[in-house]
Write an enzyme that holds these catalytic residues in place. Sequence first.
Site, PDB file in Angstrom:
ATOM      1  N   SER A 139     -42.100  23.919 -29.629  1.00  0.00           N
ATOM      2  CA  SER A 139     -42.042  22.831 -28.634  1.00  0.00           C
ATOM      3  C   SER A 139     -43.244  21.926 -28.800  1.00  0.00           C
ATOM      4  CB  SER A 139     -42.045  23.416 -27.229  1.00  0.00           C
ATOM      5  OG  SER A 139     -42.283  22.384 -26.292  1.00  0.00           O
ATOM      6  N   TYR A 152     -46.362  28.945 -21.593  1.00  0.00           N
ATOM      7  CA  TYR A 152     -45.312  28.443 -22.478  1.00  0.00           C
ATOM      8  C   TYR A 152     -45.930  27.834 -23.731  1.00  0.00           C
ATOM      9  CZ  TYR A 152     -41.227  25.675 -23.946  1.00  0.00           C
ATOM     10  OH  TYR A 152     -40.189  25.116 -24.648  1.00  0.00           O
TER      11      TYR A 152
END
Lengths: 246, 76
Positions: A139, A152
């Site tokens: 990501s 994350y």
Amino acid sequence: MDNLLSLQGKHILVTGASSGMGKVFAQMAAAQGARVSLLARNEERLKVTLESLEGEGHDFCTCDLTEDDQLTDIVNKIDQLDGIVLCAGINDFVPVKFIKQEKISKMFQTNYFSQLILVQKLLKKKLINKGASIVFISSISSMLGVQGTLLYASSKGAINSAVRVLASELANQRIRVNAICPGIVKTEMLSGTNVDEDVFTKQEALYPLGLGTPKDVGGAVLFHLSDASRWLTGQCMIMDGGFTLN
Amino acid sequence: MEIKDFIDNFASNFDETDTDSFTPETKFRDLDEWTSMLALATMAMVSEEYDVELTAEEMRNAQTIEDLFNTTKSHL
Ligand SMILES: NC(=O)c1ccc[n+]([C@@H]2O[C@H](COP(=O)([O-])OP(=O)(O)OC[C@H]3O[C@@H](n4cnc5c(N)ncnc54)[C@H](OP(=O)(O)O)[C@@H]3O)[C@@H](O)[C@H]2O)c1
């Protein structure tokens, strides 16, 4: 000239194939002629994906990637692979003051540890063919500092580092390892987090090419899986509609 | 579960605002210090103190501290 982007004759495993991007990647790979194996926890949704695939010979396996014995079962069942798309993942926004060991473990277990163990087990059983391509879905968060994304972002950052080492260790077998780092993509994940979906959709203005769709990222996944990218390894490709240009 | 304790817990996430003036009727979104990070911190506080996982939607629907208290209470 050969169609370099064809996946004809290739067997591809897609994790996280019950929803969002993984589902679309599986459909796109099948449309390019691949035989696709789907993996996620939710059997009903996996069946829906399976039925939507073009062509023959596809299958699915339900598996909670965080359960080691379930991973072992999968590896015992699956046959030789030419490509793996590691797309299963979770997101949870936690301010640093509220981080706990339990939350760190859950995030890293799903987004990082399980993916490495899966690859390790497949390699050990020699289930990854020469010339295969492994694609991690990382990501853009791993390269930014968005508030609340500590767990994350760092789980995805760990993937980016793993990609380079794996690429180097597996190059002698011509197995290629890369990651794609998408910006915001419109999927079920956006409505499934503890952050209001509006927070994501309001970011659209910051994306010169608009927010992404799973198909937008899918184009790059097909490229990574195909022989068109046969000289590409150890890289993390940012795909964010121009977001990081600002 | 007492509203007074809830307000204290809610206030503990603030660093700048004079939290002594917090009441059940305080409209927290109007506070200068309120940000999306404080929304996350509030949800994390509720999870830690009351073992309740508020959804993004429940968070969005609450206007006052009392609204949040009632939503949290409804899960207990
Ligand atoms: N959407 C975005 O904006 C965005 C941006 C950048 C990167 N990404 C990354 O892209 C990937 C796909 O995201 P998405 O947006 O498509 O999310 P999604 O729609 O929520 O899909 C996540 C998938 O992961 C599977 N999964 C989660 N935990 C699992 C577990 N323990 N075992 C097996 N499967 C598990 C889910 O299936 P089950 O629930 O059936 O198990 C689901 O198929 C994720 O890695 C995410 O971090 C997303």
